[in-house]
Structures are given as structure tokens and as C-alpha cells.
Design a protein around this motif. Structure first.
Motif, PDB file in Angstrom:
ATOM      1  N   VAL A   9      -6.455   2.315   7.456  1.00 51.51           N
ATOM      2  CA  VAL A   9      -6.240   1.071   6.715  1.00 51.51           C
ATOM      3  C   VAL A   9      -5.555   1.370   5.379  1.00 51.51           C
ATOM      4  O   VAL A   9      -6.029   2.193   4.597  1.00 51.51           O
ATOM      5  CB  VAL A   9      -7.580   0.331   6.473  1.00 51.51           C
ATOM      6  N   ASP A  10      -4.452   0.686   5.152  1.00 51.19           N
ATOM      7  CA  ASP A  10      -3.685   0.775   3.914  1.00 51.19           C
ATOM      8  C   ASP A  10      -4.374  -0.112   2.873  1.00 51.19           C
ATOM      9  O   ASP A  10      -4.134  -1.316   2.798  1.00 51.19           O
ATOM     10  CB  ASP A  10      -2.268   0.291   4.203  1.00 51.19           C
ATOM     11  N   LEU A  33     -13.344  -4.033   0.071  1.00 51.20           N
ATOM     12  CA  LEU A  33     -12.709  -3.883   1.380  1.00 51.20           C
ATOM     13  C   LEU A  33     -13.445  -2.829   2.197  1.00 51.20           C
ATOM     14  O   LEU A  33     -13.754  -3.040   3.369  1.00 51.20           O
ATOM     15  CB  LEU A  33     -11.234  -3.512   1.225  1.00 51.20           C
ATOM     16  N   ARG A  34     -13.775  -1.704   1.567  1.00 51.04           N
ATOM     17  CA  ARG A  34     -14.527  -0.645   2.252  1.00 51.04           C
ATOM     18  C   ARG A  34     -15.844  -1.177   2.803  1.00 51.04           C
ATOM     19  O   ARG A  34     -16.189  -0.946   3.962  1.00 51.04           O
ATOM     20  CB  ARG A  34     -14.794   0.503   1.265  1.00 51.04           C
ATOM     21  N   ILE A  51     -13.012   4.718  11.159  1.00 47.77           N
ATOM     22  CA  ILE A  51     -12.218   3.977  10.180  1.00 47.77           C
ATOM     23  C   ILE A  51     -11.964   4.862   8.970  1.00 47.77           C
ATOM     24  O   ILE A  51     -12.890   5.422   8.389  1.00 47.77           O
ATOM     25  CB  ILE A  51     -12.931   2.682   9.748  1.00 47.77           C
ATOM     26  N   VAL A  52     -10.669   4.954   8.599  1.00 47.36           N
ATOM     27  CA  VAL A  52     -10.267   5.695   7.411  1.00 47.36           C
ATOM     28  C   VAL A  52      -9.527   4.730   6.496  1.00 47.36           C
ATOM     29  O   VAL A  52      -8.522   4.127   6.893  1.00 47.36           O
ATOM     30  CB  VAL A  52      -9.359   6.894   7.761  1.00 47.36           C
ATOM     31  N   LEU A  53     -10.036   4.555   5.290  1.00 45.55           N
ATOM     32  CA  LEU A  53      -9.425   3.697   4.283  1.00 45.55           C
ATOM     33  C   LEU A  53      -8.671   4.598   3.317  1.00 45.55           C
ATOM     34  O   LEU A  53      -9.270   5.462   2.671  1.00 45.55           O
ATOM     35  CB  LEU A  53     -10.517   2.907   3.548  1.00 45.55           C
ATOM     36  N   VAL A  54      -7.361   4.419   3.222  1.00 43.66           N
ATOM     37  CA  VAL A  54      -6.547   5.254   2.341  1.00 43.66           C
ATOM     38  C   VAL A  54      -6.306   4.499   1.040  1.00 43.66           C
ATOM     39  O   VAL A  54      -5.760   3.391   1.036  1.00 43.66           O
ATOM     40  CB  VAL A  54      -5.210   5.639   3.014  1.00 43.66           C
ATOM     41  N   VAL A  55      -6.743   5.116  -0.063  1.00 42.73           N
ATOM     42  CA  VAL A  55      -6.592   4.525  -1.397  1.00 42.73           C
ATOM     43  C   VAL A  55      -5.651   5.391  -2.222  1.00 42.73           C
ATOM     44  O   VAL A  55      -5.469   6.576  -1.959  1.00 42.73           O
ATOM     45  CB  VAL A  55      -7.958   4.362  -2.107  1.00 42.73           C
ATOM     46  N   LEU A  94      -4.589   3.072  15.270  1.00 43.91           N
ATOM     47  CA  LEU A  94      -4.187   1.747  14.804  1.00 43.91           C
ATOM     48  C   LEU A  94      -4.048   1.837  13.293  1.00 43.91           C
ATOM     49  O   LEU A  94      -4.983   2.243  12.604  1.00 43.91           O
ATOM     50  CB  LEU A  94      -5.250   0.699  15.161  1.00 43.91           C
ATOM     51  N   VAL A  95      -2.878   1.465  12.773  1.00 48.24           N
ATOM     52  CA  VAL A  95      -2.646   1.440  11.337  1.00 48.24           C
ATOM     53  C   VAL A  95      -2.587  -0.022  10.899  1.00 48.24           C
ATOM     54  O   VAL A  95      -1.854  -0.822  11.481  1.00 48.24           O
ATOM     55  CB  VAL A  95      -1.339   2.170  10.955  1.00 48.24           C
ATOM     56  N   VAL A  96      -3.382  -0.356   9.880  1.00 43.96           N
ATOM     57  CA  VAL A  96      -3.432  -1.723   9.373  1.00 43.96           C
ATOM     58  C   VAL A  96      -2.646  -1.786   8.068  1.00 43.96           C
ATOM     59  O   VAL A  96      -3.075  -1.232   7.048  1.00 43.96           O
ATOM     60  CB  VAL A  96      -4.886  -2.200   9.169  1.00 43.96           C
ATOM     61  N   THR A  97      -1.493  -2.452   8.118  1.00 45.25           N
ATOM     62  CA  THR A  97      -0.620  -2.607   6.960  1.00 45.25           C
ATOM     63  C   THR A  97       0.433  -3.673   7.266  1.00 45.25           C
ATOM     64  O   THR A  97       0.709  -3.949   8.431  1.00 45.25           O
ATOM     65  CB  THR A  97       0.096  -1.285   6.599  1.00 45.25           C
TER      66      THR A  97
END
Length: 121
Positions: A9-10, A33-34, A51-55, A94-97
Motif C-alpha cells: 500500500v502506497d 490508515l495502518r 499487508i505492507v504499508l510503505v511510508v 497487489l499494489v494499492v496506488t
């Protein structure tokens, strides 16, 4: 674990998709969001997901919680997400952006792409 869907997740893009004052507290917006991702699990998916959240930027340093691993990008968040996809091998990703260029880059690596509404109403 090779069949477990990796959801990347972007954070900046998803948080920025709704004008709710996130710019006043980027770190807090990323934490919210996290927490939503941790509570909701995989976006519309059955089965196990990682799930990986990239900040990046002001949101760096947000900690991981059970169900969501947070990656603080040392530079560009987009570059970190591309690295995660490239390192996934044959695993489904799956990339969310909504970022067009990022969508193109990860799509070339075989990732599925979805927009911010997938994880944020």
C-alpha cells in the motif's frame, strides 16, 4: 508463504486521496490508515494476505502493528514499492496506488494494481 497475497500500500498516495486535513499530520494520517488496514485485513480478498504499508517523508517511523508491516522508505516510496514487488518472485502481489507511473512500473513486474478506494472509502 508463496501463495499468500502480498498487498503493498502506497501510504502517501492513499492518504492523499481524501482531502481530510491529512497534510497537517502526515504521520497521524499514516497511522490511521495502518490501523484501518489492520482492522479490515485484505482489501476484498478471501484467504491469507500479508499487508505492507510503505511510508516516506514525514510519515517515516510509523511502527508496524499485528497484521500490517510498515516499511519506511529511505528515499522514494515508489522505489521501495518497486523493490518489494521485484523481490516477491512468483508470489501474487497487489499494489494499492493511483500513481500512474508507479502503476506502470509494478505492472511491468507482474503485480496487480488497485486504486486507493480499495482500502479507503
Amino acid at each position: 508463504m508463496s501463495d499468500v497475497l502480498l498487498v503493498v500500500v502506497d501510504a502517501a498516495n492513499v492518504v492523499g486521496s481524501v482531502p481530510d486535513g491529512w497534510w497537517r499530520d502526515r504521520r497521524g494520517a499514516a497511522e490511521r490508515l495502518r490501523d484501518r488496514l489492520a482492522a479490515d485485513g485484505g482489501p476484498g480478498r478471501d484467504g491469507a494476505v500479508e499487508i505492507v504499508l510503505v511510508v516516506e517523508g514525514a510519515a517515516r517511523g510509523v511502527s508496524s502493528v499485528p497484521g500490517v508491516r510498515v516499511e519506511s522508505a529511505p528515499g522514494s516510496g515508489d522505489d521501495r514499492m518497486v523493490e518489494l514487488v521485484a523481490g516477491a518472485g512468483e508470489r501474487p502481489v497487489l499494489v494499492v496506488t493511483a500513481d500512474r507511473e508507479l502503476r506502470r512500473r509494478v505492472g511491468e513486474l507482474g503485480a496487480e494494481v488497485a486504486g486507493p478506494r480499495t482500502v479507503r472509502p
